[in-house]
Design a protein around this motif. Structure first.
Motif, PDB file in Angstrom:
ATOM      1  N   GLY A 247      63.631  11.121 -23.308  1.00  0.00           N
ATOM      2  CA  GLY A 247      63.135  11.773 -22.099  1.00  0.00           C
ATOM      3  C   GLY A 247      61.631  11.834 -22.006  1.00  0.00           C
ATOM      4  N   GLY A 248      60.923  11.122 -22.898  1.00  0.00           N
ATOM      5  CA  GLY A 248      59.468  11.096 -22.845  1.00  0.00           C
ATOM      6  C   GLY A 248      58.789  12.224 -23.603  1.00  0.00           C
ATOM      7  N   ALA A 249      59.524  12.975 -24.408  1.00  0.00           N
ATOM      8  CA  ALA A 249      58.908  14.053 -25.176  1.00  0.00           C
ATOM      9  C   ALA A 249      57.960  13.471 -26.220  1.00  0.00           C
ATOM     10  CB  ALA A 249      59.982  14.901 -25.856  1.00  0.00           C
ATOM     11  N   HIS A 250      56.781  14.094 -26.352  1.00  0.00           N
ATOM     12  CA  HIS A 250      55.765  13.595 -27.269  1.00  0.00           C
ATOM     13  C   HIS A 250      54.898  14.755 -27.734  1.00  0.00           C
ATOM     14  CE1 HIS A 250      51.826  11.909 -28.398  1.00  0.00           C
ATOM     15  NE2 HIS A 250      52.498  10.832 -28.780  1.00  0.00           N
ATOM     16  N   GLY A 251      54.614  14.763 -29.031  1.00  0.00           N
ATOM     17  CA  GLY A 251      53.732  15.789 -29.587  1.00  0.00           C
ATOM     18  C   GLY A 251      52.998  15.238 -30.785  1.00  0.00           C
ATOM     19  N   ALA A 252      51.765  15.741 -31.028  1.00  0.00           N
ATOM     20  CA  ALA A 252      50.971  15.277 -32.157  1.00  0.00           C
ATOM     21  C   ALA A 252      50.056  16.395 -32.627  1.00  0.00           C
ATOM     22  CB  ALA A 252      50.152  14.034 -31.785  1.00  0.00           C
ATOM     23  N   ALA A 253      49.710  16.365 -33.912  1.00  0.00           N
ATOM     24  CA  ALA A 253      48.793  17.348 -34.485  1.00  0.00           C
ATOM     25  C   ALA A 253      48.164  16.752 -35.728  1.00  0.00           C
ATOM     26  CB  ALA A 253      49.510  18.650 -34.811  1.00  0.00           C
ATOM     27  N   THR A 254      46.971  17.267 -36.094  1.00  0.00           N
ATOM     28  CA  THR A 254      46.200  16.741 -37.215  1.00  0.00           C
ATOM     29  C   THR A 254      45.790  17.858 -38.152  1.00  0.00           C
ATOM     30  OG1 THR A 254      45.347  14.965 -35.804  1.00  0.00           O
ATOM     31  CG2 THR A 254      44.174  15.367 -37.841  1.00  0.00           C
ATOM     32  N   ALA A 255      45.753  17.551 -39.447  1.00  0.00           N
ATOM     33  CA  ALA A 255      45.256  18.482 -40.457  1.00  0.00           C
ATOM     34  C   ALA A 255      44.332  17.724 -41.402  1.00  0.00           C
ATOM     35  CB  ALA A 255      46.405  19.121 -41.234  1.00  0.00           C
ATOM     36  N   THR A 256      43.365  18.432 -41.999  1.00  0.00           N
ATOM     37  CA  THR A 256      42.423  17.829 -42.926  1.00  0.00           C
ATOM     38  C   THR A 256      42.802  18.186 -44.356  1.00  0.00           C
ATOM     39  OG1 THR A 256      40.638  17.926 -41.303  1.00  0.00           O
ATOM     40  CG2 THR A 256      40.001  17.677 -43.601  1.00  0.00           C
TER      41      THR A 256
END
Length: 330
Positions: A247-256
């Motif tokens: 259904g086009g769901a998208h998520g992203a996140a970054t950590a150092t």
């Protein structure tokens, strides 16, 4: 109605296979059937996915819709069994005609129920089960059986998810990536995760997208971990998680993630501290030598001390003159 053993076994096999293959089924059937009796959707009601041998209940309707169906309880044994019934659907969506049923020997009992979709229900998938437990007040065989109930509320659907609280921590020779997935839409999601990490000198981790062994219900959040064998020993790494779903769901996140052995950091820090202390001592000594070597420094210091009035000493010249003048007038 007489019970046919071959039909029951075939039905159980088909039900188990259909539930395992269909992600829409909310609750898997138990691996071991209850002793002597079983629960299943009543045949011949024409509801999806088939009119005969349904492995689960499937109901679909808009908010405010009232739908009816029936649960079948089969007892092939030679003694009566009492079965208690309850629903795991949210709130009071499902209402049973009876919460406890006594099934005579070698008989099948049918229990009607009603599903009412609240007018404010969000469109999307809602899952639960009809749970049957044997050995009620009337006694009989015990055991437990659960029939999945899959309900789809029609209307505009939204597929959305987020990746939150990403962190990376080291544990021996393996780092652990922790994160939280949250379903922000109104449909059940099967998320796919891709991982990449880039250090100061280039890529250090590339993990292609793969389907996670979880199903996210609308509004559900789940904490997950990802192991990272052999992370760099000395580097500063940006770890990025990307999650997608139907259904086009998208998520992203970054950590150092900063990797630095204690010896590599402690040695330079101690050297800097020692060097700074030695430099301060040298500067103090040089300052003292510079002051003592200035010509006339001792003479100026002595003159300043002699010019300072002493308590109980002689009066200065002005006081002597005033005293002399006073004596002359008198």
């Amino acid at each position: 109605m007489p019970f046919r053993t071959r039909t029951a076994v075939s039905g159980a096999i088909l039900a188990t296979a259909a539930v395992l293959l269909c992600p829409a089924a909310a609750v898997a059937r138990p691996a071991a059937a209850p002793p002597g009796w079983s629960a299943a959707p009543a045949p011949g009601d024409g509801a999806e996915p088939s009119a005969q041998g349904r492995p689960y209940f499937y109901l679909e309707g808009a908010p405010g819709t009232v739908m009816n169906d029936r649960l079948s309880l089969s007892n092939p044994t030679g003694r009566a069994v009492t079965v208690r019934l309850r629903s795991s659907l949210p709130g009071s969506w499902l209402t049973l005609a009876s919460k406890e049923v006594k099934v005579p020997p070698r008989t099948r009992a049918t229990v009607p129920f009603t599903v009412t979709v609240p007018r404010g229900a969000a469109p999307g998938d809602h899952s639960g089960a009809l749970i049957a437990t044997g050995g009620g007040k009337g006694g009989g065989a015990g055991g437990r059986d659960a029939v999945p109930v899959h309900l789809r509320v029609t209307g505009p659907t939204l597929s959305a998810l987020t990746v939150e609280d990403v962190s990376v921590s080291g544990r021996g020779g393996t780092a652990v990536i922790r994160y939280t997935l949250v379903n922000r839409g109104n449909t059940v999601l099967a998320p796919r995760l891709a991982v990449r990490a880039d250090g100061l000198f280039g890529p250090v981790l590339r993990r292609a997208a793969r389907t996670l062994p979880v199903g996210l219900r609308p509004g559900q959040g789940i904490d997950l971990t990802e192991k990272w064998p052999d992370p760099p020993d000395l580097d500063r790494v940006d770890v990025r998680l990307t999650v997608t779903a139907g259904g086009g769901a998208h998520g992203a996140a970054t950590a150092t993630y900063t990797a630095a052995p204690w010896g590599a950091v402690a040695g330079p820090v101690l050297l800097l501290a020692a060097g700074g202390g030695g430099l301060a001592v040298v500067r103090r000594r040089r300052r003292a030598q510079d002051v003592s070597g200035v010509p006339g420094a001792d003479t100026a210091r002595t003159a300043a001390e002699e010019a300072r009035p002493c308590e109980g000493g002689r009066p200065d010249a002005a006081e002597q003159l005033a005293s002399t003048g006073s004596g002359a007038r008198s």
